[in-house]
Design a protein around this motif. Structure first.
Motif, PDB file in Angstrom:
ATOM      1  N   ILE A  15       0.828  -1.208   0.000  1.00 39.15           N
ATOM      2  CA  ILE A  15       0.000   0.000   0.000  1.00 39.15           C
ATOM      3  C   ILE A  15       0.859   1.252   0.000  1.00 39.15           C
ATOM      4  O   ILE A  15       0.540   2.244  -0.656  1.00 39.15           O
ATOM      5  N   THR A  16       1.982   1.181   0.698  1.00 40.71           N
ATOM      6  CA  THR A  16       2.905   2.311   0.656  1.00 40.71           C
ATOM      7  C   THR A  16       3.328   2.584  -0.787  1.00 40.71           C
ATOM      8  O   THR A  16       3.359   3.729  -1.236  1.00 40.71           O
ATOM      9  N   ARG A  17       3.604   1.510  -1.500  1.00 42.65           N
ATOM     10  CA  ARG A  17       3.986   1.685  -2.902  1.00 42.65           C
ATOM     11  C   ARG A  17       2.818   2.231  -3.732  1.00 42.65           C
ATOM     12  O   ARG A  17       3.002   3.083  -4.596  1.00 42.65           O
ATOM     13  N   GLU A  18       1.623   1.748  -3.461  1.00 46.09           N
ATOM     14  CA  GLU A  18       0.466   2.265  -4.190  1.00 46.09           C
ATOM     15  C   GLU A  18       0.294   3.761  -3.955  1.00 46.09           C
ATOM     16  O   GLU A  18      -0.082   4.507  -4.857  1.00 46.09           O
ATOM     17  N   ILE A  19       0.553   4.173  -2.750  1.00 45.08           N
ATOM     18  CA  ILE A  19       0.414   5.600  -2.438  1.00 45.08           C
ATOM     19  C   ILE A  19       1.442   6.423  -3.205  1.00 45.08           C
ATOM     20  O   ILE A  19       1.109   7.416  -3.851  1.00 45.08           O
ATOM     21  N   THR A  20       2.694   5.974  -3.164  1.00 45.63           N
ATOM     22  CA  THR A  20       3.699   6.766  -3.876  1.00 45.63           C
ATOM     23  C   THR A  20       3.473   6.702  -5.390  1.00 45.63           C
ATOM     24  O   THR A  20       3.722   7.676  -6.088  1.00 45.63           O
ATOM     25  N   ASP A  21       2.970   5.568  -5.872  1.00 49.06           N
ATOM     26  CA  ASP A  21       2.663   5.492  -7.305  1.00 49.06           C
ATOM     27  C   ASP A  21       1.592   6.508  -7.690  1.00 49.06           C
ATOM     28  O   ASP A  21       1.732   7.236  -8.674  1.00 49.06           O
ATOM     29  N   ALA A  22       0.529   6.522  -6.911  1.00 48.66           N
ATOM     30  CA  ALA A  22      -0.547   7.476  -7.196  1.00 48.66           C
ATOM     31  C   ALA A  22      -0.032   8.902  -7.079  1.00 48.66           C
ATOM     32  O   ALA A  22      -0.352   9.767  -7.905  1.00 48.66           O
ATOM     33  N   ALA A  23       0.781   9.125  -6.070  1.00 45.84           N
ATOM     34  CA  ALA A  23       1.339  10.470  -5.877  1.00 45.84           C
ATOM     35  C   ALA A  23       2.197  10.862  -7.074  1.00 45.84           C
ATOM     36  O   ALA A  23       2.132  11.991  -7.562  1.00 45.84           O
ATOM     37  N   ARG A  24       3.000   9.923  -7.545  1.00 48.49           N
ATOM     38  CA  ARG A  24       3.864  10.225  -8.686  1.00 48.49           C
ATOM     39  C   ARG A  24       3.039  10.527  -9.928  1.00 48.49           C
ATOM     40  O   ARG A  24       3.369  11.415 -10.708  1.00 48.49           O
ATOM     41  N   ARG A  25       1.960   9.797 -10.097  1.00 51.96           N
ATOM     42  CA  ARG A  25       1.076  10.045 -11.234  1.00 51.96           C
ATOM     43  C   ARG A  25       0.502  11.466 -11.165  1.00 51.96           C
ATOM     44  O   ARG A  25       0.477  12.188 -12.160  1.00 51.96           O
ATOM     45  N   GLN A  26       0.079  11.848  -9.985  1.00 53.26           N
ATOM     46  CA  GLN A  26      -0.497  13.186  -9.841  1.00 53.26           C
ATOM     47  C   GLN A  26       0.563  14.265 -10.003  1.00 53.26           C
ATOM     48  O   GLN A  26       0.309  15.312 -10.605  1.00 53.26           O
ATOM     49  N   LEU A  27       1.716  13.983  -9.488  1.00 50.54           N
ATOM     50  CA  LEU A  27       2.832  14.911  -9.655  1.00 50.54           C
ATOM     51  C   LEU A  27       3.120  15.109 -11.142  1.00 50.54           C
ATOM     52  O   LEU A  27       3.295  16.233 -11.614  1.00 50.54           O
ATOM     53  N   ALA A  28       3.157  14.007 -11.867  1.00 46.97           N
ATOM     54  CA  ALA A  28       3.450  14.088 -13.300  1.00 46.97           C
ATOM     55  C   ALA A  28       2.391  14.895 -14.032  1.00 46.97           C
ATOM     56  O   ALA A  28       2.690  15.608 -14.983  1.00 46.97           O
ATOM     57  N   GLU A  29       1.167  14.804 -13.579  1.00 47.19           N
ATOM     58  CA  GLU A  29       0.083  15.490 -14.275  1.00 47.19           C
ATOM     59  C   GLU A  29      -0.018  16.967 -13.921  1.00 47.19           C
ATOM     60  O   GLU A  29      -0.220  17.806 -14.791  1.00 47.19           O
ATOM     61  N   SER A  30       0.096  17.259 -12.644  1.00 43.94           N
ATOM     62  CA  SER A  30      -0.243  18.615 -12.212  1.00 43.94           C
ATOM     63  C   SER A  30       0.862  19.351 -11.489  1.00 43.94           C
ATOM     64  O   SER A  30       0.696  20.521 -11.155  1.00 43.94           O
ATOM     65  N   GLY A  31       1.948  18.674 -11.186  1.00 44.62           N
ATOM     66  CA  GLY A  31       3.023  19.359 -10.480  1.00 44.62           C
ATOM     67  C   GLY A  31       2.895  19.255  -8.973  1.00 44.62           C
ATOM     68  O   GLY A  31       1.835  18.918  -8.448  1.00 44.62           O
ATOM     69  N   ALA A  32       3.990  19.571  -8.318  1.00 44.26           N
ATOM     70  CA  ALA A  32       4.079  19.343  -6.879  1.00 44.26           C
ATOM     71  C   ALA A  32       3.122  20.222  -6.082  1.00 44.26           C
ATOM     72  O   ALA A  32       2.548  19.783  -5.087  1.00 44.26           O
ATOM     73  N   ALA A  33       2.936  21.452  -6.515  1.00 41.38           N
ATOM     74  CA  ALA A  33       2.099  22.367  -5.738  1.00 41.38           C
ATOM     75  C   ALA A  33       0.666  21.855  -5.660  1.00 41.38           C
ATOM     76  O   ALA A  33      -0.045  22.104  -4.697  1.00 41.38           O
ATOM     77  N   ALA A  34       0.243  21.118  -6.687  1.00 43.61           N
ATOM     78  CA  ALA A  34      -1.138  20.639  -6.732  1.00 43.61           C
ATOM     79  C   ALA A  34      -1.281  19.257  -6.108  1.00 43.61           C
ATOM     80  O   ALA A  34      -2.375  18.694  -6.093  1.00 43.61           O
ATOM     81  N   LEU A  35      -0.198  18.706  -5.620  1.00 42.80           N
ATOM     82  CA  LEU A  35      -0.262  17.368  -5.030  1.00 42.80           C
ATOM     83  C   LEU A  35      -1.094  17.399  -3.748  1.00 42.80           C
ATOM     84  O   LEU A  35      -0.784  18.136  -2.818  1.00 42.80           O
ATOM     85  N   SER A  36      -2.115  16.561  -3.702  1.00 39.51           N
ATOM     86  CA  SER A  36      -3.053  16.610  -2.582  1.00 39.51           C
ATOM     87  C   SER A  36      -3.288  15.229  -1.993  1.00 39.51           C
ATOM     88  O   SER A  36      -3.584  14.267  -2.707  1.00 39.51           O
ATOM     89  N   LEU A  37      -3.139  15.134  -0.684  1.00 35.71           N
ATOM     90  CA  LEU A  37      -3.373  13.864  -0.005  1.00 35.71           C
ATOM     91  C   LEU A  37      -4.795  13.374  -0.253  1.00 35.71           C
ATOM     92  O   LEU A  37      -5.029  12.181  -0.440  1.00 35.71           O
ATOM     93  N   ARG A  38      -5.732  14.270  -0.248  1.00 37.40           N
ATOM     94  CA  ARG A  38      -7.135  13.875  -0.438  1.00 37.40           C
ATOM     95  C   ARG A  38      -7.340  13.271  -1.826  1.00 37.40           C
ATOM     96  O   ARG A  38      -8.067  12.296  -1.981  1.00 37.40           O
ATOM     97  N   ALA A  39      -6.714  13.870  -2.826  1.00 36.75           N
ATOM     98  CA  ALA A  39      -6.864  13.350  -4.185  1.00 36.75           C
ATOM     99  C   ALA A  39      -6.240  11.961  -4.294  1.00 36.75           C
ATOM    100  O   ALA A  39      -6.772  11.073  -4.955  1.00 36.75           O
ATOM    101  N   ILE A  40      -5.105  11.770  -3.643  1.00 38.93           N
ATOM    102  CA  ILE A  40      -4.459  10.463  -3.665  1.00 38.93           C
ATOM    103  C   ILE A  40      -5.356   9.426  -2.999  1.00 38.93           C
ATOM    104  O   ILE A  40      -5.582   8.338  -3.528  1.00 38.93           O
TER     105      ILE A  40
END
Lengths: 229, 229
Positions: A15-40
């Motif tokens: 699950i830790t890996r799933e979280i970082t994977d999802a986070a990386r996907r969001q980072l790739a799409e929208s950038g770090a400033a838009a990275l949101s725990l709720r969205a993940i």
DNA sequence: TGTACATCAGTGAACGCGCGTTCACTGATGTAC
DNA sequence: TGTACATCAGTGAACGCGCGTTCACTGATGTAC
């Protein structure tokens, strides 16, 4: 992090890996400033508070992403270096690897080398991974030096710069004379300057597309260092 | 924007300036991502909706700040260039001006040359102001060329790069052979790479403090272009 | 110079949104005896 | 092998926050005659 022994530990690692994977996907799409725990959490079908079982805060998650990204670009460069059979070929490959990784992962590149995310302070753990690229770059020069292939170096270094360069050599480029260290850092910063400018659109309308200019800059910097091949 | 004739026009110009001043202050403190219309309104003792009489949206305000910042660094570089009495002295002064402006205005520098702000798309009006620094840099080289002081150029440029460089010369560096254009852009990107690395802490622990390295890089790049002095 | 109307700056309330983080809880998994 | 207890993952509600933008409005400034 040892090898997981229980089902719980295995689930946790996954699950830790799933979280970082999802986070990386969001980072790739929208950038770090838009990275949101709720969205993940949403993407993973969890409740947002559940993430706190894995990362104590958003910043810690960001740190994990930074470390992963440094390792990714570091590995790309290391692999590229391994493919070259002359010092210059290795340098070309390393430079191309940086550029292509940056173009393929612009938001991650920006996270590493662009503006600091507001309020975020990079911790110690990032230093090792962050050093992989410069170590790989200096490694090319060290190897060329060891086999006696390097063209003679120019002088003109201040005492302070000589001291700093000698210290760097001691730590990660054993035996390399300081003037080569300094020139490699010049080439290294040139490389990143060119990549950053291409990425942020500063070259649009002039060196556009940037490929030919980039290749030229790589050769000029190889000459500067004195790399044969 | 003509000269204000009525009290209303004068007030409007003044308040517009107050808004951008407050915005610039906030930008300097917290960076572009944290720039908030409501915070600006608060600082000025207005209601947030009042700002919409002056800027149609947050993005338009950001654009105004970007243009101001490009003009500020452009002016700093132009003034620095004017103080030098040899081509190399002018180049040194220009490079130092970029570095000092960046250190003095890190968030503004980042706004111009760092990561794009999420969702923000730079408009046409920024192109002119953004060109002031590169035009000033090329101006140094053009002037040296015109007085016949430039060292002979290396070759090794692809046809595509030659074409691009020739086009740039036509537009902003009349008479300058393309190889000098290309080498100046190499030097220019090196300069920004070094400044960006210093600013984002990439040189901490190696070329730290960065001053001696920066000065060395400036000389090496002046050699690369072939600048006398 | 005075009046009638048009323009415009600024107000205040509201809309609708999303965020990070805390906390008491339930129920499942793991451990010790 | 079975039971008692401890550990831990995930829930759901809530706190408190700030944001950009819209809109109908009041009152002051400017313009035309």
């Amino acid at each position: 992090m040892s090898v997981p022994r229980t089902a719980r530990e295995r689930a946790r690692a996954e699950i830790t890996r799933e979280i970082t994977d999802a986070a990386r996907r969001q980072l790739a799409e929208s950038g770090a400033a838009a990275l949101s725990l709720r969205a993940i959490a949403r993407e993973l079908g969890m409740v947002s508070s559940a993430l706190y079982r894995y990362f104590p805060s958003r910043d810690d998650l960001l740190t994990a992403l930074i470390i992963e990204a440094y390792n990714a670009i570091g590995e790309a460069v290391e692999e590229a270096v391994a493919t070259g059979d002359t010092p210059r070929a290795r340098w070309r490959a390393a430079a191309a690897a940086v550029r292509h990784w940056a173009i393929g992962h612009p938001h991650e590149y920006t996270l590493l080398y662009g503006s600091p995310v507001p309020g975020y302070q990079a911790p110690q753990d990032t230093i090792g991974p962050a050093s992989r690229v410069p170590i790989a770059a200096l490694g090319i020069v060290v190897k060329a030096w060891e086999s006696g292939e390097l063209a003679a170096g120019a002088g003109g270094m201040s005492d302070e710069l000589t001291a700093q360069s000698t210290e760097i050599a001691t730590q990660i480029a054993p035996g390399l004379p300081p003037e080569y260290v300094a020139r490699t850092v010049v080439a290294w910063t040139q490389l990143y300057g060119a990549v950053t400018f291409e990425l942020t659109g500063q070259l649009v309308g002039s060196m556009d597309p940037a490929g030919p200019f980039f290749e030229y800059a790589v050769e000029v910097m190889a000459d500067l260092i004195g790399l044969p091949g």
